[in-house]
Design a protein around this motif. Structure first.
Motif, mmCIF file in Angstrom:
data_model
loop_
_atom_site.group_PDB
_atom_site.id
_atom_site.type_symbol
_atom_site.label_atom_id
_atom_site.label_comp_id
_atom_site.label_asym_id
_atom_site.label_seq_id
_atom_site.Cartn_x
_atom_site.Cartn_y
_atom_site.Cartn_z
ATOM 1 N N ASP A 117 0.851 -1.192 0.000
ATOM 2 C CA ASP A 117 0.000 0.000 0.000
ATOM 3 C C ASP A 117 0.884 1.238 0.000
ATOM 4 O O ASP A 117 1.432 1.617 1.033
ATOM 5 N N GLU A 149 0.386 9.842 3.499
ATOM 6 C CA GLU A 149 -0.960 9.685 2.928
ATOM 7 C C GLU A 149 -1.873 9.056 3.975
ATOM 8 O O GLU A 149 -3.054 9.350 4.039
ATOM 9 N N ARG A 309 -16.554 8.364 5.410
ATOM 10 C CA ARG A 309 -16.269 8.468 3.970
ATOM 11 C C ARG A 309 -17.506 8.210 3.119
ATOM 12 O O ARG A 309 -18.396 7.463 3.517
HETATM 13 C C1 GLV Z 1 -5.576 5.317 3.073
HETATM 14 O O1 GLV Z 1 -5.195 4.182 2.860
HETATM 15 C C2 GLV Z 1 -6.908 5.531 3.493
HETATM 16 O O2 GLV Z 1 -7.805 5.536 2.639
HETATM 17 O O3 GLV Z 1 -7.128 5.601 4.706
#
Ligand code: GLV
Ligand code: MN
Ligand code: MN
Length: 433
Positions: A117, A149, A309
């Motif tokens: 990743d 990230e 999200r």
């Molecule tokens: C990164 O991997 C995320 O989407 O948290």
């Protein structure tokens, strides 16, 4: 957290047999792909907490990783530098006045991470640079390993890519890590040590390509190595908590307690219920801290992270508001203090259609069809999509597993990604966008 991908219509990629670089370089690419696989193993051992893999923003292991990867960049003929944000850059200049194609991903990891990743995309970028070293490109090439990230250290995300583009807000620069160190102070110290900010002019970018493992199960189910990505989900990262009163577990009657953990437990389950009941919404509490933390003491304080999200910004923002309201209602009911801090909020973004079509064409030369998978995971490409054309190539990973030490992408699939990316770059050189 395990990412979610959503099936979407496929890209129509025309098969490009005979495309530049197709057969001519096959044997070189096999060697480069083998090297890439052994380098991923080597980099996967560079950790702040051996034997598990943890590499966080500007940590000692991140410095060691930059030194290792920087050496590989040099070996591919790239000029190497590190910026104030800890991002690692390897560049090959183009003709005077030309623009630059950026290829990269991130070198930081989650806690107890897999080794693909992020690093897979950076090392693929280096292999592409090596593969096209002799080619006459009408643009510059830059390979980047971003420093943050995952956002483990500051409970944020995209600090590397947003930092180098000058996109971090004063509130974000005021974020503190677990030791109380301010992000802005950390960067200032690095600037004084001679690391520069001025590395990237977004206006001069031809595009940004990120190759990344899928982190979901679709490619495996479809028995295909590669997919392209039409867009990336938005995410909000929150630090929340309740403060009540610690007390004796044996003598304080249940009705008289101000237990911070039981309120937090409600938040955890309500967030899960909300996300299960709302199509397209994901909500995760990944870290929870209880104080004072003894079996016979009522929890006086409990803080937790919340990661929300969605591909739909309105759905995400409404969920964040609902969860904040729920927390303050629980605090009122139970006589607790309530803390709610939005650490970072990043919108969902589309990738660039023209660049994505080119990428799908390059991948289609090697597989019968190229699926289009929306990304539920965050990627630095989401940051660049706001500044230049951005495209992403997903690589099949075993069991769809990611953010786990068993994360795995096969050497064959990594080699397929390398072939597709080399074709993509050479086709861009031959036929500009
Ligand atoms: C990164 O991997 C995320 O989407 O948290
Ligand atoms: Mn990643
Ligand atoms: Mn990740």
């Amino acid at each position: 957290m395990k990412a979610e991908t959503h099936s979407a219509p496929e890209m129509s990629g025309s098969s490009q047999s005979g495309a530049p670089g197709d057969e001519r370089k096959t044997s070189d690419l096999t060697d480069l792909a083998d090297t890439l696989v052994s380098r991923l193993d080597e980099l996967g051992k560079v950790s702040d907490e051996e034997p598990r893999l943890v590499r966080t923003f500007l940590s000692p292991a991140s410095a060691r990783a930059n030194a290792l990867v920087g050496g590989w960049m040099r070996g591919a003929g790239l000029n190497v530098r590190e910026d104030a944000w800890g991002n690692l850059w390897g560049s090959r200049p183009g003709p005077p006045g030309s623009r630059t194609l950026l290829i990269g991903s991130h070198l930081d990891t989650v806690v107890d991470a897999g080794r693909f990743d992020g690093p897979a995309g950076v090392l693929l970028g280096i292999a592409v640079a090596r593969a096209v070293a002799e080619a006459d490109l009408p643009f510059g090439l830059e390979v980047v390993g971003f420093s943050d990230e995952e956002g483990v250290r500051f409970q944020s995300t995209y600090l590397g890519s947003r930092g180098c583009l000058g996109l971090l807000t004063p509130a974000e620069l005021a974020l503190t890590d677990d030791d109380g160190i301010r992000l802005g102070d950390l960067i200032e110290v690095r600037r004084r040590a001679g690391f520069s900010d001025a590395v990237l002019e977004a206006g001069n970018l031809l595009g940004y390509l990120e190759m990344h493992i899928e982190q979901g199960p679709v490619l495996e189910a479809e028995n295909l190595p590669l997919a392209v990505v039409p867009g990336i989900a938005g995410q909000t990262r929150i630090l929340a908590g309740f403060t009540g009163k610690a007390g004796h577990a044996g003598t304080t009657p249940m009705a008289l307690r101000h237990d911070a953990l039981t309120a937090a437990a409600r938040m955890v389950t309500e967030a899960e219920t909300l996300a299960r009941d709302t199509p397209g919404l994901l909500a995760t509490v990944g870290k929870l801290e209880v104080a004072p933390g003894a079996g016979n003491v009522i929890p006086g304080a409990c803080s937790f992270t919340l990661d929300v999200r969605s591909p739909d910004n309105n759905i995400r923002l409404r969920a964040v508001e609902d969860l904040e309201n729920l927390g303050s209602a629980l605090a009122r009911e139970r006589g607790l203090a309530w803390h709610w801090e939005i650490k970072q909020s990043n919108p969902a973004v589309p990738c660039d259609a023209a660049l994505t079509t080119r990428l799908a064409e390059a991948a289609a030369a090697d597989q019968p069809r190229v699926p289009c998978l929306f990304s539920g995971a965050g990627h630095d490409a989401a940051v660049f999509a706001g500044s230049c054309p951005a495209a992403m190539l997903f690589i099949r990973c075993r069991g769809g597993l990611s953010h786990h030490p068993d994360e795995f992408a096969s050497p064959e699939d990594l080699a397929a990604a390398l072939r597709a990316a080399v074709r993509f770059v050479l086709n861009l050189a031959e036929k500009p966008l």
